[in-house]
Design a protein around this motif. Structure first.
Motif, mmCIF file in Angstrom:
data_model
loop_
_atom_site.group_PDB
_atom_site.id
_atom_site.type_symbol
_atom_site.label_atom_id
_atom_site.label_comp_id
_atom_site.label_asym_id
_atom_site.label_seq_id
_atom_site.Cartn_x
_atom_site.Cartn_y
_atom_site.Cartn_z
ATOM 1 N N LEU A 16 -106.434 -31.920 88.711
ATOM 2 C CA LEU A 16 -106.441 -32.335 87.306
ATOM 3 C C LEU A 16 -106.549 -33.855 87.222
ATOM 4 O O LEU A 16 -105.898 -34.570 87.991
ATOM 5 C CB LEU A 16 -105.170 -31.858 86.599
ATOM 6 C CG LEU A 16 -105.016 -30.348 86.437
ATOM 7 C CD1 LEU A 16 -103.624 -30.010 85.917
ATOM 8 C CD2 LEU A 16 -106.078 -29.789 85.504
ATOM 9 N N PRO A 17 -107.358 -34.372 86.296
ATOM 10 C CA PRO A 17 -107.591 -35.817 86.225
ATOM 11 C C PRO A 17 -106.325 -36.651 86.013
ATOM 12 O O PRO A 17 -106.258 -37.787 86.460
ATOM 13 C CB PRO A 17 -108.529 -35.977 85.028
ATOM 14 C CG PRO A 17 -109.040 -34.633 84.715
ATOM 15 C CD PRO A 17 -108.114 -33.629 85.305
ATOM 16 N N GLU A 18 -105.325 -36.096 85.358
ATOM 17 C CA GLU A 18 -104.109 -36.855 85.059
ATOM 18 C C GLU A 18 -103.073 -36.819 86.182
ATOM 19 O O GLU A 18 -102.036 -37.463 86.090
ATOM 20 C CB GLU A 18 -103.469 -36.330 83.775
ATOM 21 C CG GLU A 18 -104.312 -36.572 82.551
ATOM 22 C CD GLU A 18 -103.663 -36.018 81.297
ATOM 23 O OE1 GLU A 18 -102.697 -35.244 81.399
ATOM 24 O OE2 GLU A 18 -104.133 -36.377 80.214
ATOM 25 N N VAL A 19 -103.351 -36.075 87.261
ATOM 26 C CA VAL A 19 -102.375 -35.939 88.341
ATOM 27 C C VAL A 19 -102.611 -37.014 89.398
ATOM 28 O O VAL A 19 -103.716 -37.175 89.911
ATOM 29 C CB VAL A 19 -102.449 -34.522 88.962
ATOM 30 C CG1 VAL A 19 -101.590 -34.432 90.218
ATOM 31 C CG2 VAL A 19 -102.007 -33.488 87.942
ATOM 32 N N LEU A 20 -101.537 -37.737 89.701
ATOM 33 C CA LEU A 20 -101.588 -38.784 90.719
ATOM 34 C C LEU A 20 -101.304 -38.210 92.098
ATOM 35 O O LEU A 20 -101.988 -38.505 93.073
ATOM 36 C CB LEU A 20 -100.569 -39.874 90.374
ATOM 37 C CG LEU A 20 -100.429 -41.029 91.341
ATOM 38 C CD1 LEU A 20 -101.721 -41.839 91.362
ATOM 39 C CD2 LEU A 20 -99.264 -41.922 90.929
ATOM 40 N N ARG A 73 -97.642 -37.590 87.468
ATOM 41 C CA ARG A 73 -98.784 -37.877 86.605
ATOM 42 C C ARG A 73 -99.113 -39.360 86.648
ATOM 43 O O ARG A 73 -98.248 -40.199 86.886
ATOM 44 C CB ARG A 73 -98.481 -37.454 85.167
ATOM 45 C CG ARG A 73 -98.277 -35.952 85.028
ATOM 46 C CD ARG A 73 -97.952 -35.541 83.627
ATOM 47 N NE ARG A 73 -96.603 -35.986 83.275
ATOM 48 C CZ ARG A 73 -96.041 -35.780 82.093
ATOM 49 N NH1 ARG A 73 -96.698 -35.141 81.153
ATOM 50 N NH2 ARG A 73 -94.826 -36.200 81.840
ATOM 51 N N LYS A 74 -100.379 -39.693 86.404
ATOM 52 C CA LYS A 74 -100.822 -41.091 86.386
ATOM 53 C C LYS A 74 -100.148 -41.863 85.268
ATOM 54 O O LYS A 74 -99.786 -43.015 85.438
ATOM 55 C CB LYS A 74 -102.346 -41.163 86.254
ATOM 56 C CG LYS A 74 -103.065 -40.641 87.475
ATOM 57 C CD LYS A 74 -104.563 -40.687 87.303
ATOM 58 C CE LYS A 74 -105.237 -40.098 88.532
ATOM 59 N NZ LYS A 74 -106.659 -39.941 88.375
ATOM 60 N N ASP A 75 -100.014 -41.239 84.110
ATOM 61 C CA ASP A 75 -99.388 -41.881 82.954
ATOM 62 C C ASP A 75 -98.448 -40.867 82.321
ATOM 63 O O ASP A 75 -98.890 -39.930 81.655
ATOM 64 C CB ASP A 75 -100.454 -42.343 81.955
ATOM 65 C CG ASP A 75 -99.879 -43.111 80.782
ATOM 66 O OD1 ASP A 75 -98.654 -43.025 80.531
ATOM 67 O OD2 ASP A 75 -100.660 -43.799 80.100
ATOM 68 N N ARG A 76 -97.158 -41.049 82.523
ATOM 69 C CA ARG A 76 -96.170 -40.082 82.061
ATOM 70 C C ARG A 76 -96.229 -39.880 80.553
ATOM 71 O O ARG A 76 -95.946 -38.807 80.047
ATOM 72 C CB ARG A 76 -94.773 -40.529 82.433
ATOM 73 C CG ARG A 76 -94.585 -40.614 83.924
ATOM 74 C CD ARG A 76 -93.221 -41.112 84.230
ATOM 75 N NE ARG A 76 -92.405 -39.945 84.546
ATOM 76 C CZ ARG A 76 -91.150 -40.026 84.914
ATOM 77 N NH1 ARG A 76 -90.548 -41.174 84.960
ATOM 78 N NH2 ARG A 76 -90.488 -38.944 85.197
ATOM 79 N N MET A 77 -96.589 -40.906 79.820
ATOM 80 C CA MET A 77 -96.589 -40.821 78.360
ATOM 81 C C MET A 77 -97.832 -40.120 77.819
ATOM 82 O O MET A 77 -97.857 -39.674 76.690
ATOM 83 C CB MET A 77 -96.484 -42.220 77.738
ATOM 84 C CG MET A 77 -95.234 -42.978 78.184
ATOM 85 S SD MET A 77 -93.702 -42.041 77.987
ATOM 86 C CE MET A 77 -93.569 -42.012 76.231
#
Length: 151
Positions: free
Chosen positions: A129-133, A76-80
Protein backbone atom coordinates in the motif's frame (compact mmCIF):
# COMPACT_ATOMS: atom_id res chain seq x y z
CA UNK A 1 -9.59 -14.74 -29.93
CA UNK A 2 -8.34 -15.43 -26.41
CA UNK A 3 -9.46 -12.88 -23.85
CA UNK A 4 -6.84 -11.26 -21.59
CA UNK A 5 -7.70 -10.63 -17.97
CA UNK A 6 -7.33 -7.15 -16.53
CA UNK A 7 -6.09 -6.41 -13.01
CA UNK A 8 -9.61 -6.33 -11.57
CA UNK A 9 -10.40 -9.78 -13.03
CA UNK A 10 -7.12 -11.10 -11.61
CA UNK A 11 -7.95 -9.70 -8.17
CA UNK A 12 -11.45 -11.20 -8.27
CA UNK A 13 -10.01 -14.60 -9.22
CA UNK A 14 -7.41 -14.39 -6.44
CA UNK A 15 -10.07 -13.58 -3.86
CA UNK A 16 -12.34 -16.40 -5.00
CA UNK A 17 -9.41 -18.83 -5.03
CA UNK A 18 -8.74 -17.88 -1.42
CA UNK A 19 -12.40 -18.02 -0.37
CA UNK A 20 -15.00 -19.11 -2.93
CA UNK A 21 -17.78 -18.13 -0.51
CA UNK A 22 -17.04 -14.41 -0.62
CA UNK A 23 -20.11 -12.39 -1.42
CA UNK A 24 -20.24 -10.15 -4.46
CA UNK A 25 -20.50 -7.23 -2.06
CA UNK A 26 -17.32 -8.22 -0.16
CA UNK A 27 -15.42 -8.50 -3.43
CA UNK A 28 -16.90 -5.21 -4.70
CA UNK A 29 -15.47 -3.34 -1.71
CA UNK A 30 -11.93 -4.53 -2.40
CA UNK A 31 -11.98 -3.98 -6.18
CA UNK A 32 -13.85 -0.66 -6.11
CA UNK A 33 -16.80 -1.78 -8.25
CA UNK A 34 -20.50 -2.15 -7.63
CA UNK A 35 -21.87 -5.49 -6.48
CA UNK A 36 -23.64 -5.89 -9.82
CA UNK A 37 -20.46 -5.15 -11.80
CA UNK A 38 -18.64 -7.85 -9.81
CA UNK A 39 -21.49 -10.31 -10.48
CA UNK A 40 -21.30 -9.61 -14.20
CA UNK A 41 -17.52 -10.06 -14.22
CA UNK A 42 -17.79 -13.38 -12.35
CA UNK A 43 -20.48 -14.55 -14.79
CA UNK A 44 -18.17 -13.66 -17.69
CA UNK A 45 -15.17 -15.37 -16.03
CA UNK A 46 -17.27 -18.52 -15.64
CA UNK A 47 -18.59 -18.32 -19.21
CA UNK A 48 -15.08 -17.77 -20.63
CA UNK A 49 -13.67 -20.72 -18.70
CA UNK A 50 -11.46 -18.82 -16.24
CA UNK A 51 -13.64 -20.20 -13.44
CA UNK A 52 -14.50 -23.82 -14.09
CA UNK A 53 -16.01 -24.70 -10.75
CA UNK A 54 -16.04 -24.19 -7.03
CA UNK A 55 -14.93 -26.72 -4.47
CA UNK A 56 -14.39 -27.27 -0.78
CA UNK A 57 -11.26 -28.33 1.02
CA UNK A 58 -12.12 -30.69 3.84
CA UNK A 59 -10.41 -30.09 7.14
CA UNK A 60 -10.53 -31.27 10.69
CA UNK A 61 -12.89 -29.70 13.20
CA UNK A 62 -10.54 -30.33 16.12
CA UNK A 63 -9.20 -27.35 18.08
CA UNK A 64 -5.65 -28.23 16.98
CA UNK A 65 -6.59 -27.25 13.43
CA UNK A 66 -7.56 -23.72 14.44
CA UNK A 67 -6.43 -20.63 12.61
CA UNK A 68 -2.84 -19.50 12.37
CA UNK A 69 -2.49 -16.26 14.30
CA UNK A 70 -0.10 -13.40 13.75
CA UNK A 71 0.40 -9.83 14.83
CA UNK A 72 1.25 -7.44 12.04
CA UNK A 73 2.77 -4.13 13.05
CA UNK A 74 2.18 -1.49 10.37
CA UNK A 75 4.07 1.78 10.22
CA UNK A 76 2.44 4.42 8.02
CA UNK A 77 4.37 7.16 6.22
CA UNK A 78 2.09 9.84 7.65
CA UNK A 79 0.09 8.84 10.72
CA UNK A 80 -2.33 11.74 10.29
CA UNK A 81 -3.14 10.94 6.66
CA UNK A 82 -2.97 7.15 6.67
CA UNK A 83 -6.71 6.53 6.41
CA UNK A 84 -6.47 4.38 3.28
CA UNK A 85 -4.48 1.79 5.21
CA UNK A 86 -7.20 1.57 7.85
CA UNK A 87 -9.92 1.45 5.20
CA UNK A 88 -8.14 -1.43 3.44
CA UNK A 89 -7.54 -3.55 6.55
CA UNK A 90 -11.18 -3.14 7.60
CA UNK A 91 -12.12 -4.94 4.37
CA UNK A 92 -9.87 -7.96 5.03
CA UNK A 93 -11.78 -10.76 6.74
CA UNK A 94 -8.65 -12.28 8.31
CA UNK A 95 -7.92 -9.07 10.23
CA UNK A 96 -9.70 -9.78 13.51
CA UNK A 97 -8.79 -6.47 15.15
CA UNK A 98 -7.02 -3.31 14.09
CA UNK A 99 -5.61 -1.13 16.86
CA UNK A 100 -4.23 2.37 16.21
CA UNK A 101 -1.50 2.91 18.77
CA UNK A 102 0.21 5.82 20.49
CA UNK A 103 3.98 6.13 20.73
CA UNK A 104 6.40 4.68 18.21
CA UNK A 105 4.10 1.90 17.06
CA UNK A 106 1.41 2.95 14.59
CA UNK A 107 -1.09 0.15 13.83
CA UNK A 108 -1.32 -3.41 15.20
CA UNK A 109 -3.33 -5.97 13.27
CA UNK A 110 -4.43 -9.21 14.89
CA UNK A 111 -4.65 -11.67 12.02
CA UNK A 112 -6.20 -15.15 11.92
CA UNK A 113 -5.82 -17.11 8.69
CA UNK A 114 -6.12 -20.67 7.48
CA UNK A 115 -2.48 -20.84 6.36
CA UNK A 116 0.92 -19.22 6.62
CA UNK A 117 0.68 -18.57 2.88
CA UNK A 118 -2.46 -16.49 3.40
CA UNK A 119 -0.74 -14.40 6.08
CA UNK A 120 2.23 -13.93 3.74
CA UNK A 121 -0.16 -12.81 0.98
CA UNK A 122 -1.77 -10.31 3.36
CA UNK A 123 1.69 -9.04 4.28
CA UNK A 124 2.43 -8.58 0.55
CA UNK A 125 -0.81 -6.67 0.03
CA UNK A 126 -0.50 -4.44 3.08
CA UNK A 127 3.20 -3.67 2.66
CA UNK A 128 2.53 -2.68 -0.97
CA UNK A 129 0.00 0.00 0.00
CA UNK A 130 1.37 3.45 -0.91
CA UNK A 131 0.90 4.82 2.62
CA UNK A 132 2.81 1.99 4.33
CA UNK A 133 6.39 2.70 5.36
CA UNK A 134 7.23 -0.63 6.97
CA UNK A 135 5.65 -3.76 8.46
CA UNK A 136 6.79 -6.37 10.95
CA UNK A 137 4.91 -9.64 11.36
CA UNK A 138 5.18 -12.01 14.31
CA UNK A 139 3.44 -15.38 14.46
CA UNK A 140 1.68 -16.40 17.67
CA UNK A 141 3.25 -19.61 18.97
CA UNK A 142 1.05 -20.17 22.03
CA UNK A 143 -1.78 -18.23 23.58
CA UNK A 144 -1.18 -18.19 27.33
CA UNK A 145 -4.32 -16.24 28.24
CA UNK A 146 -7.46 -15.11 26.47
CA UNK A 147 -10.14 -16.46 24.21
CA UNK A 148 -8.99 -19.15 21.78
CA UNK A 149 -10.98 -17.38 19.05
CA UNK A 150 -9.50 -13.91 19.35
CA UNK A 151 -12.59 -12.37 20.92
Amino acid sequence: MKRVLDKVDEKILAQLAENARLSHNDIAVTVNLSRNAVRLRIDRLERDGFIRGYTIIKGSATPESGPIRALMFVYRKDRMRGGDVLKYVRSVQEVVTCDVMSGDLDVVLHVEAVSVDRIHKLWDEISALPEVLNTVTSFVLTRAKGSPHGT
